[in-house]
Design a protein around this motif. Structure first.
Motif, PDB file in Angstrom:
ATOM      1  N   GLN A 180       0.880  -1.170   0.000  1.00 16.38           N
ATOM      2  CA  GLN A 180       0.000   0.000   0.000  1.00 16.38           C
ATOM      3  C   GLN A 180       0.913   1.214   0.000  1.00 16.38           C
ATOM      4  OE1 GLN A 180      -2.531   0.544   3.436  1.00 16.38           O
ATOM      5  NE2 GLN A 180      -3.622   2.254   2.504  1.00 16.38           N
ATOM      6  N   ARG A 223      -7.487   4.369  -4.602  1.00 16.39           N
ATOM      7  CA  ARG A 223      -8.439   5.207  -3.889  1.00 16.39           C
ATOM      8  C   ARG A 223      -8.502   6.543  -4.614  1.00 16.39           C
ATOM      9  NH1 ARG A 223      -8.753   6.745   2.551  1.00 16.39           N
ATOM     10  NH2 ARG A 223     -10.877   7.522   2.414  1.00 16.39           N
ATOM     11  N   TYR A 269     -15.915   9.884   1.378  1.00 13.50           N
ATOM     12  CA  TYR A 269     -16.715   8.662   1.325  1.00 13.50           C
ATOM     13  C   TYR A 269     -17.717   8.547   0.194  1.00 13.50           C
ATOM     14  CZ  TYR A 269     -14.203   8.498   5.576  1.00 13.50           C
ATOM     15  OH  TYR A 269     -13.173   8.508   6.455  1.00 13.50           O
ATOM     16  N   LEU A 288     -17.117   5.471  -2.029  1.00 16.39           N
ATOM     17  CA  LEU A 288     -16.568   4.915  -0.801  1.00 16.39           C
ATOM     18  C   LEU A 288     -15.375   3.998  -1.050  1.00 16.39           C
ATOM     19  CD1 LEU A 288     -17.182   4.715   2.278  1.00 16.39           C
ATOM     20  CD2 LEU A 288     -18.541   2.694   1.759  1.00 16.39           C
ATOM     21  N   LEU A 289     -15.495   3.167  -2.054  1.00 18.77           N
ATOM     22  CA  LEU A 289     -14.510   2.099  -2.252  1.00 18.77           C
ATOM     23  C   LEU A 289     -13.402   2.480  -3.215  1.00 18.77           C
ATOM     24  CD1 LEU A 289     -17.043  -0.850  -2.624  1.00 18.77           C
ATOM     25  CD2 LEU A 289     -15.707  -0.275  -0.596  1.00 18.77           C
ATOM     26  N   ARG A 290     -12.351   1.685  -3.176  1.00 19.58           N
ATOM     27  CA  ARG A 290     -11.286   1.814  -4.163  1.00 19.58           C
ATOM     28  C   ARG A 290     -11.801   1.324  -5.514  1.00 19.58           C
ATOM     29  NH1 ARG A 290      -5.868   1.839  -2.046  1.00 19.58           N
ATOM     30  NH2 ARG A 290      -5.984   2.208   0.185  1.00 19.58           N
ATOM     31  N   GLY A 319     -14.703  -5.188  -3.514  1.00 19.57           N
ATOM     32  CA  GLY A 319     -14.638  -4.550  -2.198  1.00 19.57           C
ATOM     33  C   GLY A 319     -13.186  -4.372  -1.827  1.00 19.57           C
ATOM     34  N   CYS A 320     -12.660  -5.325  -1.053  1.00 17.40           N
ATOM     35  CA  CYS A 320     -11.297  -5.187  -0.530  1.00 17.40           C
ATOM     36  C   CYS A 320     -10.231  -5.281  -1.610  1.00 17.40           C
ATOM     37  CB  CYS A 320     -11.056  -6.224   0.566  1.00 17.40           C
ATOM     38  SG  CYS A 320     -11.013  -7.927  -0.032  1.00 17.40           S
ATOM     39  N   GLY A 366     -20.906   0.946   6.302  1.00 14.19           N
ATOM     40  CA  GLY A 366     -20.179   2.153   5.936  1.00 14.19           C
ATOM     41  C   GLY A 366     -20.685   3.370   6.681  1.00 14.19           C
ATOM     42  N   PRO A 367     -20.032   4.532   6.453  1.00  9.65           N
ATOM     43  CA  PRO A 367     -20.364   5.748   7.191  1.00  9.65           C
ATOM     44  C   PRO A 367     -21.845   6.121   7.160  1.00  9.65           C
ATOM     45  CG  PRO A 367     -18.385   6.078   5.904  1.00  9.65           C
ATOM     46  CD  PRO A 367     -18.906   4.728   5.528  1.00  9.65           C
ATOM     47  N   THR A 373     -14.603   5.004  10.554  1.00  9.06           N
ATOM     48  CA  THR A 373     -13.495   5.186   9.609  1.00  9.06           C
ATOM     49  C   THR A 373     -12.270   5.817  10.253  1.00  9.06           C
ATOM     50  OG1 THR A 373     -14.207   7.389   8.943  1.00  9.06           O
ATOM     51  CG2 THR A 373     -15.125   5.558   7.699  1.00  9.06           C
ATOM     52  N   ASP A 374     -12.468   6.434  11.421  1.00  2.49           N
ATOM     53  CA  ASP A 374     -11.306   7.038  12.098  1.00  2.49           C
ATOM     54  C   ASP A 374     -11.558   7.091  13.604  1.00  2.49           C
ATOM     55  OD1 ASP A 374     -13.044   9.188  12.512  1.00  2.49           O
ATOM     56  OD2 ASP A 374     -12.201  10.371  10.876  1.00  2.49           O
ATOM     57  N   THR A 407     -16.226  -1.965   7.123  1.00  5.21           N
ATOM     58  CA  THR A 407     -16.068  -1.567   5.729  1.00  5.21           C
ATOM     59  C   THR A 407     -14.795  -0.748   5.473  1.00  5.21           C
ATOM     60  OG1 THR A 407     -18.457  -1.559   5.588  1.00  5.21           O
ATOM     61  CG2 THR A 407     -17.296  -0.440   3.830  1.00  5.21           C
ATOM     62  N   PHE A 452     -11.660  -2.100   3.855  1.00  8.68           N
ATOM     63  CA  PHE A 452     -11.553  -2.206   2.390  1.00  8.68           C
ATOM     64  C   PHE A 452     -10.949  -0.934   1.797  1.00  8.68           C
ATOM     65  CE2 PHE A 452     -15.853  -4.654   2.571  1.00  8.68           C
ATOM     66  CZ  PHE A 452     -15.247  -5.696   3.233  1.00  8.68           C
ATOM     67  N   ILE A 453     -11.272   0.183   2.446  1.00 11.87           N
ATOM     68  CA  ILE A 453     -10.839   1.465   1.915  1.00 11.87           C
ATOM     69  C   ILE A 453      -9.386   1.724   2.299  1.00 11.87           C
ATOM     70  CG2 ILE A 453     -11.333   3.937   1.856  1.00 11.87           C
ATOM     71  CD1 ILE A 453     -14.171   3.053   2.991  1.00 11.87           C
ATOM     72  N   ASP A 454      -9.073   1.482   3.566  1.00 13.41           N
ATOM     73  CA  ASP A 454      -7.701   1.636   4.024  1.00 13.41           C
ATOM     74  C   ASP A 454      -7.396   0.586   5.085  1.00 13.41           C
ATOM     75  OD1 ASP A 454      -5.239   2.306   4.921  1.00 13.41           O
ATOM     76  OD2 ASP A 454      -5.640   4.435   5.122  1.00 13.41           O
ATOM     77  N   PRO A 455      -6.609  -0.414   4.719  1.00 12.14           N
ATOM     78  CA  PRO A 455      -6.313  -1.515   5.649  1.00 12.14           C
ATOM     79  C   PRO A 455      -5.647  -1.043   6.949  1.00 12.14           C
ATOM     80  CG  PRO A 455      -5.642  -2.086   3.417  1.00 12.14           C
ATOM     81  CD  PRO A 455      -6.010  -0.626   3.397  1.00 12.14           C
ATOM     82  N   LYS A 456      -5.114   0.154   6.960  1.00 14.16           N
ATOM     83  CA  LYS A 456      -4.448   0.661   8.163  1.00 14.16           C
ATOM     84  C   LYS A 456      -5.423   1.301   9.149  1.00 14.16           C
ATOM     85  CE  LYS A 456      -1.518   3.538   6.296  1.00 14.16           C
ATOM     86  NZ  LYS A 456      -1.976   3.556   4.895  1.00 14.16           N
TER      87      LYS A 456
END
Lengths: 281, 309
Positions: A3, A41, A46, A49-51, A244-245, B224-225, B253-254, B273, B276-280
């Motif tokens: 990443q 991304r 949001y 929302l997704l990548r 999704g992921c 999700g949000p 998300t944070d 969720t 998926f957007i940011d694994p961290k």
């Protein structure tokens, strides 16, 4: 899999709705194999929302290039990204094309934007860059200068587009010295009709085809897969699905395979055509 | 902030018999069995992993498309695809056990009997911190969700599970009810160790060009949000009515999002969720909570729970 925040080196429109973005991504470029993808991304925030997943189009030195078509919110945002900014990308992801040594004739069939991963493949097949063997892979994917003599490997590329103006990557392919055939739906260039029709026509003339690799709309791939099944030619297809992921955890991007659901992001996006249950597509 | 002052902050928290080194988990169904994310983040830093739902027999899952994006939300209808408990124990759990983090196994079924047999299978297994009883999946046509919408059935199931297993039970609640506190109270009376809330909100989306539902399953669960305010409200309501530790989830998300749940009464939170957007995300939330405690002069995480004015 990495990443990283990749710096945008170039992001420009090449023909209407189609863009090329070049990213400084040394880790990803070093490992990327044809058919793999990156998960981008498009914005902080949001919506979307997704990548968004994109096939890797080129990988040279420390840079990767993505060829994309603006189809919705995510790609719209991506197209507005300025040079010098950084974007969050995950990659390289998924299974690429698996090509064994000893090939003599390969046909690459590209429908529209589906040309993106096939250029990367053609470039590596043409022997312009080394393609390292994948560690621990069951199937071999050894393509390098020693295993394939580029003079012996016959590469035929079929490019399909709606119109002459929408033909992608023609110059790039010309520079690889591969054979090129074109199909346009309106007949404004060369063969008039779908690229799968052109493929069908050529199949009857071509002999000794060892492998067909295809990427494009689902129905085109289905047709190509059926033809190859009929002619008993090994075929690999690069599929698309909402993700999704992107790394295999969420089970959101599955498609029906012969032995159950397959994750497009992890088991694919490149599949052997006979792994897929085409009647479900 | 100096690293010295950060060291004095105690993030550990106990949810009944379950001890977490920090209050940030990853939510079931968004993290698989950890294998994929282990390539991107250090799983040892997580408070815990709530693994993808496991059923007695393998489940194929729902037909695609299984995902549809909505504004600030994600609709999913995976349909509990999983390899079944035997494969889970043989191939997935050994990997998870290598990490210094709590492993919470989400169990699902269509009939009471399936839950009970699953609990039997898992009872003697080492390395499981808790079972998360999934009585709230909206994507199985059968009875999975029914348990979670009926206080009596919830009570009956949780009670019977408690008689079978010594592993602490976390009951996962659905928001798709008129009064979530009724199900929460039933779970408490039946002996649940903790509750997790909320599962996804039942939803639907339509492609107007094709005139088809966007999901193969027609309806799905929204995450999700977009659902966060619903989840925070339900957390706050549940916190008033039960004395159990609560795990909050729904669109985090944070750290600020996580703190909303904690102030409303959550003893821990789970990232779903956002993985998926940011694994961290989970790791950043841990850092952000520390930062907040530092600024507010709070040393023990426990003091933050339900700290709403």
């Amino acid at each position: 899999m990495y990443q990283i925040k990749a710096k945008i080196i170039l992001n420009k429109k090449i023909i209407p709705e189609h863009y090329k973005i070049c990213l400084d991504a040394p880790e990803i470029a070093g490992e990327a194999k044809p058919g793999q993808f990156v998960h981008i991304r498009a914005r902080e925030g949001y919506d979307p929302l997704l990548r968004r997943p994109f096939s890797i189009h080129k990988s040279q030195g420390e840079k990767i290039e993505i060829l994309y078509k603006v189809v919705g919110k995510g790609t719209q945002l991506l197209s507005r990204k300025k040079i010098g900014k950084k974007i969050d990308i995950l990659g390289p992801l998924g299974q690429g094309f698996k090509v064994n040594p000893g090939l003599e004739k390969v046909i690459l069939v590209a429908g529209g934007i589906g040309v993106a991963p096939l250029y990367f493949l053609a470039e590596r097949l043409a022997g312009y860059t080394h393609w390292k063997a994948e560690k621990g892979s069951k199937r071999q994917s050894i393509i390098n200068d020693s295993s394939i003599n580029k003079n012996q490997l016959d590469i035929l590329v079929l490019l399909g587009a709606e119109t002459k103006e929408k033909i992608l990557c023609l110059e790039d392919f010309k520079n690889l010295n591969v054979k090129i055939e074109i199909a346009t739906e309106d007949g404004s260039e060369s063969f008039k009709g779908l690229v799968s029709d052109l493929f069908f026509q050529l199949l009857s003339k071509e002999s000794q085809v060892n492998l067909v690799c295809a990427c494009g709309p689902a129905l085109m791939l289905k047709r190509i897969a059926e033809l190859n099944y009929r002619y008993k030619i090994p075929c690999q297809v690069s599929l698309e699905q909402r993700m999704g992921c992107g790394i295999g955890a969420c089970l959101g991007c599955t498609i029906k395979g012969q032995t159950g659901y397959l994750r497009v992001c992890r088991n694919g996006p490149v599949f052997e055509a006979d792994e897929i249950q085409w009647n479900e597509i | 902030m100096s690293s010295e002052s950060k060291k004095n902050i105690d993030l550990s928290v106990r949810l009944g018999r379950i001890t977490l080194k920090n209050p940030v988990l990853v939510a079931s169904g968004t993290f698989g069995y950890g294998e994929e994310y282990a390539e991107l983040i250090n799983l040892n830093e997580l408070g815990g992993i709530m693994v993808k739902a496991v059923t007695l027999e393998p489940r194929e899952g729902n037909p695609p498309p299984r995902l549809a994006e909505t504004p600030a939300g994600l609709l999913n209808a995976i349909g509990l695809e999983n390899p079944g408990v035997d494969v889970f124990l043989k191939e997935k759990l050994p990997f998870l056990r290598r990490f210094q983090t709590a492993i919470i196994v989400n169990i699902a079924g269509e009939k009471e009997e399936e839950y009970l047999r699953l609990a039997e299978r898992l009872n003697q297994v080492k390395g499981i911190s808790a079972l998360e009883v999934n009585i709230s999946c909206p994507n199985v046509k059968e009875k999975g969700l029914i348990f979670g919408t009926d206080p009596e059935q919830t009570f009956s199931l949780v009670k019977k599970l408690g008689e079978i297993t010594d592993i602490p039970l976390v009951v996962k609640l659905t928001p798709n009810v008129t009064d979530i506190t009724k199900i929460a109270q039933a779970s408490q009376e039946a002996g649940a160790e903790a509750l997790s809330l909320i599962n996804t909100v039942l939803g639907m989306s339509i492609d107007v060009e094709t005139r088809k539902p966007k999901l193969g399953n027609i309806t799905g669960g929204l995450s999700g949000p977009a659902i966060r305010p619903i989840a925070v409200r339900m957390m706050w309501q549940t916190f008033q009515k039960v004395n159990l530790p609560l795990i909050g989830m729904g669109g985090i998300t944070d750290a600020e999002d996580a703190l909303e749940f904690i102030l409303a009464g959550a003893s821990a939170v789970a990232i779903g969720t956002a993985n998926f957007i940011d694994p961290k995300t989970a790791l950043e939330v841990i850092e952000g909570i520390k930062q907040y405690m530092q600024v507010k002069g709070i040393k023990n995480f426990k003091d933050l729970i339900g700290w709403l004015k």
